[in-house]
Scaffold this active site. Structure first.
Site, PDB file in Angstrom:
ATOM      1  CB  ALA A   1      -0.918  -0.003   1.216  1.00 46.28           C
TER       2      ALA A   1
ATOM      3  CG  ASP B   1      15.322  30.202 -35.648  1.00 44.02           C
ATOM      4  OD1 ASP B   1      16.082  31.167 -35.700  1.00 44.02           O
ATOM      5  OD2 ASP B   1      15.012  29.509 -36.631  1.00 44.02           O
TER       6      ASP B   1
ATOM      7  CG  ASP C   1      14.880  26.027 -38.323  1.00 49.78           C
ATOM      8  OD1 ASP C   1      16.115  25.954 -38.361  1.00 49.78           O
ATOM      9  OD2 ASP C   1      14.254  27.077 -38.536  1.00 49.78           O
TER      10      ASP C   1
ATOM     11  CG  ASP D   1      18.830  25.159 -34.617  1.00 50.33           C
ATOM     12  OD1 ASP D   1      19.626  26.037 -34.249  1.00 50.33           O
ATOM     13  OD2 ASP D   1      17.949  25.356 -35.472  1.00 50.33           O
TER      14      ASP D   1
ATOM     15  CG  ASN E   1      -0.869   4.757  -0.190  1.00 47.98           C
ATOM     16  OD1 ASN E   1      -2.041   4.463  -0.377  1.00 47.98           O
ATOM     17  ND2 ASN E   1       0.046   4.669  -1.131  1.00 47.98           N
TER      18      ASN E   1
ATOM     19  CD  GLU F   1      -4.432   2.364   2.613  1.00 47.39           C
ATOM     20  OE1 GLU F   1      -3.462   1.605   2.410  1.00 47.39           O
ATOM     21  OE2 GLU F   1      -5.157   2.800   1.705  1.00 47.39           O
TER      22      GLU F   1
ATOM     23  CG  ASN G   1      -2.512  -0.029  -2.752  1.00 46.04           C
ATOM     24  OD1 ASN G   1      -2.358   1.172  -2.690  1.00 46.04           O
ATOM     25  ND2 ASN G   1      -1.596  -0.848  -3.241  1.00 46.04           N
TER      26      ASN G   1
ATOM     27  CB  THR H   1      -9.937   4.212  -2.090  1.00 41.04           C
ATOM     28  OG1 THR H   1      -8.830   3.613  -1.406  1.00 41.04           O
ATOM     29  CG2 THR H   1     -11.220   3.527  -1.672  1.00 41.04           C
ATOM     30  CG  ASP H   2      -4.361   4.102  -3.219  1.00 41.73           C
ATOM     31  OD1 ASP H   2      -5.008   4.771  -2.397  1.00 41.73           O
ATOM     32  OD2 ASP H   2      -3.282   3.557  -2.962  1.00 41.73           O
TER      33      ASP H   2
END
Length: 931
Positions: free
Chosen positions: A309, A355, A664, A668, A730, A733, A758, A761-762
């Site tokens: 978790a 540029d 471009d 570069d 977490n 918990e 885990n 609800t996570d």
């Protein structure tokens, strides 16, 4: 060994694949040498070229004229290196723990996350090889050379130093060389220099007060991969393969180290901290439980569940999804992202190096001023659009009513080699952009170029060349009169003029007139205008060549500019407001670049600090300290080389700036790779630039970069939102189980219930928080400190106290449940179900708290994220199923709840929402009172 000796002894040497660039470069700085000196040093012949045997010997010594990658890192090694990430290691551990407690689904889901992250990292690492492959496309398949006095077509790979190469319009230059013959030769070098206009080439020796000449000013040199747009010529090859300018850039690309994005660095820091915290807490919890008398195997199972978790296995997955969503949104705004973390990096940007041509401007030359001797005419319209009006003293005029103006327009249209291509979708120019702009301005006055050419037949011409700096065409008028039209530099046209067109007729041109015209030319140049002068004269039928350069009548000056994009200035202002500095890096001359910078507001910051314009010559002898000072004080860098661009990026990064670099051209590419985020142009960008960059903007527009920055900031805010949510949940918990063990209570959560929380609800609320829309003030905030941790002290304290709050209401509900139903058997199961549901619903509702650390949910943005409401509804449905579906009751060891139980659960779950939002309101009130 000298260069001469190396050539003479080439028959005694064999070529190895590892031949370095210096061994393959025959002459250093050949642009300072005369044709005779070049011929002598290369032991070649400007008329007959090399002998076949000598060419073979040199090929063995110098090696093939090809570009090759210097990287020796295998694809397998790149793949293995992906597993060095600490987050990936943590995920592997979490997956193993899940399989250990027979949670196959959990283990497989974590493995899927590992696979996704490894694949993304692997293909990102391959970009360096792709950039080199794209560089190889810049080489030329064949070359036309003169050997032993005869012309031959050979493979470009077989070209060697000393070869005499024929240059013809429409072809690419096969290698670097010194031009020894030039007839109207023009080469498009924008891929190397950034200069948008073709460069007129000459065989003249260059001179300079400095030790070197910027690449863009080397008018007697031609470089591999550049395109010959006009004329013809010959050159002696001075460098091949990786010792060419393109080859050197390839080496810089390979050597430039790509840095981890700020997000990647912060996730790594977070992972290291979590290893220590999770391991310590789990050991303490398992040990305390065993000491208290719990079954060791049961506590080990709980400890493993808590470790799973606490480990951030959902973090990379949701982060990847958040970035992927950002990529989709940006693609709709003309920004294509090739590397996911680049999205977030844009949001961290503190400096944008951009540029000019095509990014800040439209890359379409436009005539804006026609300065007749007596009248100053302003022309409206932009680019190659054929619509526009003519103004004299701010009053609109009909060009037909101004004879001098119509004469000027006729001259620029006919003394011209460009063509207008009008398709159904667009209007484009075939030929030189400057000449195209002149055709367009004549079309605006109703002078159709095609019809003029038919009516005024061209019978003779003196093409433009770099020595005369003018062009003359001879036409026969419909009245059968010969006329000559001239255009060129102001001084060159004045040298050929003896009269001036004034008040509808010609009169002698005196010294005062010349001074006035030259001063006007200077003023127009200071306004960032490209200026050409025009003149005409009537010719007798038996005219001589001398008549084409004398006794002309000066008509006026034509001023043109590559117009700024209308949306660029507001975008730059928005960047300034967001604390982002913009630096222009261009191949233009300093005067032009400085004027454009002033028009865009780049020349000063919001405090009024003035920035300077720096020429490439001023950078050559700088030490590290000098570079640091220059990048801190400059807004414009003009006429810079690829090495300069790379050094600019490195110097800014040394000052802890997060640098976005646009580009471009091939020139570069090293800077694009070295920058924190490289941004390539989609329209005029080379394949090398596109393969090297992290992002491609398909409309070549600076405003698109500004919008991408806003998206990046929004994405980072969303990442903080779900980190806030995941970590506080977490942590709650872990605290819930730890506190219960410490006070001697039964475990308030079973191991499988922790794993359920885990997964359910996570994941869903965190994913919904990743879709939170942008806040209105996101571009009014200053950039984040690049060194700031994801979990800084205030943020960590926020997570801790809110996690404690969630744990507190859960433990309170559990205590009440124990008092209602007892501490053993079915009664304990009932109390555990109450605590399980309380924590689950408290976490779901806590998602609303996590939308903002400061703003309360009770505002007009409560319903701004429908995905969050959907995630909450889904989680509530699954939680109800967990206590009412028989199969889930058995797996999760839950029991159906009574109405009074639900009252307790809802009271506990809603309490954190009320407390957190009241704290936010209090903090807001205090802040408002201080203001």
């Amino acid at each position: 060994m000298s260069n001469d000796q190396s050539v003479k002894n080439s028959t005694n040497k064999t070529h190895e694949d590892s031949t370095d660039a210096e061994d393959r470069s025959a002459i250093q700085k050949p642009y300072f040498l005369s044709s005779d000196d070049i011929e002598d040093k290369l032991k070649s012949d400007v008329k007959n070229g090399l002998s076949s045997s000598e060419a073979e010997d040199r090929l063995r010594h110098y090696g093939s004229n090809t570009l090759s990658a210097t990287s020796r890192r295998s694809n397998f090694r790149i793949f293995i290196d992906q597993f060095k990430s600490l987050i990936i290691i943590l995920l592997v551990i979490a997956s193993g723990l899940a399989f250990l407690v027979n949670e196959t689904i959990e283990g497989l889901s974590i493995l899927a996350v590992i696979v996704i992250n490894v694949i993304i990292g692997f293909f990102t690492e391959l970009r360096a090889k792709q950039a080199i492959t794209a560089l190889q496309k810049q080489s030329v398949p064949t070359a036309h050379v003169i050997r032993e006095g005869s012309e031959h077509s050979i493979e470009a790979a077989d070209v060697v130093p000393g070869d005499l190469v024929i240059l013809t319009a429409g072809e690419r230059v096969p290698a670097d060389g010194r031009i020894v013959k030039s007839v109207q030769l023009q080469i498009q070098e924008s891929a190397l220099t950034g200069e948008s206009l073709p460069v007129t080439k000459t065989d003249d020796v260059l001179s300079s007060d400095d030790d070197d000449v910027p690449l863009g000013d080397r008018t007697n040199m031609a470089y591999m991969g550049t395109v010959i747009t006009d004329g013809r010529g010959q050159m002696l090859i001075t460098a091949t393969g990786m010792s060419t300018e393109v080859g050197k850039i390839g080496t810089m690309i390979d050597d430039a180290v790509t840095q981890d994005s700020p997000l990647e660095q912060r996730l790594e820091q977070l992972g290291r901290a979590l290893v220590v915290i999770v391991a310590g807490l789990c050991v303490i919890i398992v040990t305390a439980g065993v000491i208290r008398g719990e079954e060791p195997l049961s506590m080990l199972e709980v400890g493993i569940a808590l470790a799973i978790a606490a480990l951030p296995q959902g973090l990379p997955a949701v982060a990847t999804m958040t970035l992927a969503i950002g990529v989709q949104r940006m693609a709709k705004s003309n920004a294509l992202v090739r590397r996911l973390p680049a999205v977030e990096t844009l949001g961290s940007t503190t400096v944008i190096c951009t540029d000019k041509t095509g990014t800040l401007t439209k890359n379409e030359m436009t005539v804006t001023n026609i300065e007749l001797y007596d009248d100053s005419v302003r022309v409206t319209g932009s680019g190659y659009e054929l619509e526009g009006a003519f103004y004299l003293d701010d009053h609109s005029i009909d060009p037909d009513e101004n004879a001098n103006l119509m004469l000027a327009l006729q001259i620029v249209s006919l003394c011209n080699d460009a063509e207008l291509d009008q398709s159904e979708q667009d209007i484009s120019i075939i030929g030189d952009p400057t000449e195209g702009a002149m055709i367009v301005v004549a079309e605006k006055a109703g002078l159709a170029h095609a019809e003029l050419e038919k009516a005024y037949d061209r019978v003779d011409e003196l093409p433009f060349d770099s020595e005369s700096k003018r062009m003359v065409t001879v036409h026969r008028t419909p009245e059968n009169q010969l006329v000559a039209y001239m255009k060129g530099s102001t001084s060159a046209v004045l040298d050929c003029s003896t009269q001036v067109m004034s008040k509808g007729e010609s009169r002698p041109l005196n010294d005062e007139d010349r001074d006035r015209i030259l001063q006007l030319n200077h003023e127009m140049a200071q306004d960032a205008l490209r200026v050409l002068a025009i003149a005409h004269r009537e010719l007798p039928d038996d005219y001589t060549p001398d008549d084409l350069t004398a006794e002309f009548v000066y008509v006026g000056l034509i001023g043109m500019i590559d117009p700024l994009r209308e949306e660029v200035k507001p975008a730059i202002e928005k960047c300034h407001e967001a604390g982002i500095r913009t630096i222009m890096i261009t191949g233009d001359q300093p005067v032009t670049a400085a004027e454009i910078a002033e028009q865009l507001g780049l020349d000063q910051d919001h405090t009024g600090k003035r920035y300077q314009t720096v020429h490439a010559n001023d950078l050559e002898k700088l030490d590290d300290e000098g570079w640091q000072q220059v990048v801190a004080d400059a807004a414009v860098f003009a006429r810079v080389s690829p090495e300069h661009k790379l050094r600019i990026v490195e110097s800014l990064q040394a000052q802890k700036e997060i640098v976005a670099m646009t580009g471009d051209g091939v020139n570069d590419a090293p800077a694009l790779r070295k920058a924190d985020i490289g941004v390539a142009m989609g329209i005029k960008g080379t394949e090398v630039a596109k393969e090297t960059a992290d992002m491609i903007i398909t409309d070549d527009n600076f405003a698109t970069i500004e919008r991408a920055v806003e998206q990046g900031r929004m994405i980072y805010s969303n990442i903080l939102r779900f980190i806030h949510y995941l970590f506080s949940c977490n942590f709650s918990e872990i605290v819930t189980v730890f506190a219960a063990i410490m006070v001697g209570w039964p475990l308030p959560l079973a191991a499988l219930q922790i794993l359920w929380l885990n997964i359910i609800t996570d994941v869903f609320p965190a994913m919904a928080l990743a879709l939170e829309p942008s806040a209105p003030d996101v571009m009014k905030q200053k950039p984040r400190d690049p060194q700031e941790r994801l979990l800084n002290r205030p943020f960590a304290l926020l997570i801790v106290w809110q996690g404690l709050l969630l744990a507190g209401v859960t433990l309170t509900a559990f205590a009440i449940g124990l008092s209602w139903y007892g501490t053993e058997g079915e009664g304990l199961r009932h109390a555990v179900t109450i605590s399980f549901m309380t924590l689950a619903l408290a976490q779901v509702f806590h998602a609303f708290n996590s939308r903002s650390q400061y703003e309360t949910i009770f505002n007009n943005r409560l319903f701004a994220n429908p995905w969050l409401w959907g995630a909450v509804a889904l989680c509530l449905t699954l939680q109800f199923a967990a206590v009412y579906v028989p199969l889930l009751q058995t797996v999760l060891r839950t029991v159906p709840l009574e109405l009074s139980d639900w009252g307790l659960v809802l009271a506990g779950a809603l309490t954190p929402v009320l407390i957190v939002e009241l704290v936010k309101l209090g903090q807001r009130t205090i802040a408002d009172n201080r203001q």
